[in-house]
Design a protein around this motif. Structure first.
Motif, PDB file in Angstrom:
ATOM      1  N   GLN A  95       0.829  -1.353   0.008  1.00 31.28           N
ATOM      2  CA  GLN A  95      -0.257   0.213   0.072  1.00 31.28           C
ATOM      3  C   GLN A  95       0.871   1.378  -0.011  1.00 31.28           C
ATOM      4  OE1 GLN A  95      -3.339   0.107   2.941  1.00 31.28           O
ATOM      5  NE2 GLN A  95      -3.130  -2.266   2.877  1.00 31.28           N
ATOM      6  N   MET A  96       0.670   2.239  -0.564  1.00 32.73           N
ATOM      7  CA  MET A  96       1.376   3.494  -0.782  1.00 32.73           C
ATOM      8  C   MET A  96       0.328   4.892  -0.448  1.00 32.73           C
ATOM      9  SD  MET A  96       3.350   3.108  -4.248  1.00 32.73           S
ATOM     10  CE  MET A  96       4.649   4.220  -3.880  1.00 32.73           C
ATOM     11  N   SER A  97       0.735   5.525   0.431  1.00 36.52           N
ATOM     12  CA  SER A  97       0.148   6.827   0.802  1.00 36.52           C
ATOM     13  C   SER A  97       0.981   8.113   0.461  1.00 36.52           C
ATOM     14  CB  SER A  97      -0.159   6.897   2.127  1.00 36.52           C
ATOM     15  OG  SER A  97      -0.872   8.100   2.550  1.00 36.52           O
ATOM     16  N   SER A  98       0.115   9.320  -0.099  1.00 39.64           N
ATOM     17  CA  SER A  98       1.122  10.414  -0.208  1.00 39.64           C
ATOM     18  C   SER A  98       1.051  11.274   0.948  1.00 39.64           C
ATOM     19  CB  SER A  98       0.367  11.093  -1.260  1.00 39.64           C
ATOM     20  OG  SER A  98      -1.067  11.750  -0.613  1.00 39.64           O
ATOM     21  N   ASN A  99       0.431  10.980   2.221  1.00 37.99           N
ATOM     22  CA  ASN A  99       0.704  12.108   3.155  1.00 37.99           C
ATOM     23  C   ASN A  99       1.061  11.651   4.347  1.00 37.99           C
ATOM     24  OD1 ASN A  99      -1.595  10.932   4.464  1.00 37.99           O
ATOM     25  ND2 ASN A  99      -3.197  12.078   2.800  1.00 37.99           N
ATOM     26  N   GLN A 100       1.638  10.505   4.550  1.00 38.15           N
ATOM     27  CA  GLN A 100       2.039   9.963   5.994  1.00 38.15           C
ATOM     28  C   GLN A 100       3.266  10.383   6.163  1.00 38.15           C
ATOM     29  OE1 GLN A 100      -0.064   8.229   7.842  1.00 38.15           O
ATOM     30  NE2 GLN A 100      -1.581   8.700   6.067  1.00 38.15           N
ATOM     31  N   SER A 101       4.225  10.595   5.512  1.00 42.16           N
ATOM     32  CA  SER A 101       5.642  10.959   5.765  1.00 42.16           C
ATOM     33  C   SER A 101       6.301  11.422   4.390  1.00 42.16           C
ATOM     34  CB  SER A 101       6.450   9.761   6.315  1.00 42.16           C
ATOM     35  OG  SER A 101       6.605   8.880   5.187  1.00 42.16           O
ATOM     36  N   VAL A 102       7.464  12.120   4.717  1.00 46.10           N
ATOM     37  CA  VAL A 102       8.094  12.768   3.551  1.00 46.10           C
ATOM     38  C   VAL A 102       8.537  11.650   2.844  1.00 46.10           C
ATOM     39  CG1 VAL A 102      10.127  14.114   2.834  1.00 46.10           C
ATOM     40  CG2 VAL A 102       8.887  14.910   4.909  1.00 46.10           C
TER      41      VAL A 102
END
Length: 392
Positions: free
Chosen positions: A128-135
């Protein structure tokens, strides 16, 4: 004539029209809507599924969104509906992120909320990939996202050069107040879109009117004067759109992938689809993936169905000598047939033991089209070079 609008984004963009429905309905018609779709998912390859396993307890909206994710038919749908205006927003990428499958496809992560999705398609998750969890996650995500958006814009420039593409920036500070990083991510995505040359509107129907119709005097939203030079004529379709094949895996280079073989009787040999039945009992059909077609209130586009067909013995066929079908329906979930067309081997002048090239002009009712080989009883057929395209 109304301007035809496609939206790839969220309800926040659709609300541009819904909040001012009385006024906007005079000038715009929404002909395509892809809800909360990640652009990484949009440009990914389709995922196979068995429509017969569709969970009947899913709401129609959830089921439609799920099938849109699996079919990956948004590009062909844009070709078919030929919008005057395409509005994008990046809600799906900011809030949902994506799931990568073991087969290398991507699905918007909102998909996991649809309980019937995984049994339907037997998806195996790689990550899974997220755009807003960490730099670090943003950098990894945005790298794939930028490539996907670039490819999408290249697609529109090639196949829809006369479509006005706009990004709706939306008041993301309000929408992202619960997530500290989301507003920054959304702003970065909007800035990148502007950097590669996509004009933006700031969540304003008035700005949309300015882009589409030019300058006009504004008193109130419900009362403004349209410019005298408002263009009423429907735009011409780009020549490149006519070359786009709307059928998934039309050349059978991936076997029967994205086709549904109910009886298991069809087989592929060197990209030639073949069936050889010896029984006169029953019938068989091979179903294509649904193809969205344009039947809005202002335009019904014509299509050309093209193929080469070979039959071993024309005169040994069943009295019903059907060899191909086209069905249409208004909803890809319920698939209640609106119109059906069955094509006869004798009426299409097939000859025993010879390949015949066939062009069929289609003007169909309904919003989706499905097609494929169909035969009753015994017979030996081969098919190659299938194509469905807009008619010039």
């Amino acid at each position: 004539m109304k301007k035809r609008v496609a939206i790839i984004g969220s309800n926040l963009s659709r609300e541009l029209f819904d909040k001012n429905k009385q006024k906007s309905e005079e000038d715009f018609e929404i002909v395509l809507y892809r809800k909360n779709l990640s652009f990484i998912s949009l440009m990914s390859k389709a995922v196979e599924y068995d429509y017969r396993k569709l969970d009947k307890e899913l709401s129609l909206d959830d089921a439609r969104q799920m099938l849109d994710e699996l079919d990956k038919d948004s590009l062909s749908a844009l070709i078919a509906v030929q919008p005057d205006i395409l509005i994008l927003d990046f809600y799906g990428d900011v809030f949902n992120g994506v799931i990568e499958t073991q087969e290398g496809s991507f699905l918007t992560n909102s998909f996991k909320k649809l309980k019937g999705a995984y049994p339907l398609s037997d998806i195996k998750i790689k990550r899974q990939m997220s755009s807003n969890q960490s730099v670090q996650e943003f950098l990894a995500y945005s790298s794939i996202w930028c490539q996907s958006l670039n490819r999408f814009i290249e697609f529109t420039q090639r196949f829809l050069p006369k479509t006005l593409v706009l990004v709706n920036t939306i008041n993301f500070l309000e929408e992202t107040k619960r997530k500290n990083n989301a507003s920054q991510v959304w702003q970065r995505f909007n800035e990148y879109a502007q950097k590669i040359g996509i004009p933006v509107i700031n969540d304003s129907l008035l700005e949309l009117y300015q882009y589409v119709f030019g300058n006009f005097k504004i008193n109130q939203l419900e009362h403004f004067s349209q410019p005298k030079n408002k263009i009423e004529k429907t735009k011409e379709i780009s020549e490149t759109s006519f070359s786009y094949n709307l059928i998934s895996n039309a050349d059978f280079s991936e076997g029967k992938k994205y086709w549904q073989d109910d009886s298991g009787e069809y087989f592929i040999n060197n990209r030639i689809l073949e069936i050889n039945r010896e029984t006169m009992e029953g019938f068989t059909i091979l179903h294509s993936s649904p193809v969205q077609i344009s039947n809005d209130e202002n335009s019904v586009h014509k299509f050309v169905l093209s193929m080469e067909v070979w039959v071993e013995n024309l005169f040994a066929l069943h009295l019903n000598d059907a060899f191909f079908y086209v069905w249409t329906y208004d909803d890809k979930v319920t698939r209640n047939i609106k119109e059906s067309k069955i094509y006869s081997a004798k009426l299409e002048n097939l000859s025993s033991g010879k390949w015949k090239h066939i062009n069929i002009e289609l003007k169909c009712k309904g919003k989706y089209l499905e097609l494929g080989p169909h035969m009753v009883g015994a017979g030996h057929f081969r098919y190659r070079n299938l194509s469905l395209s807009l008619k010039s």
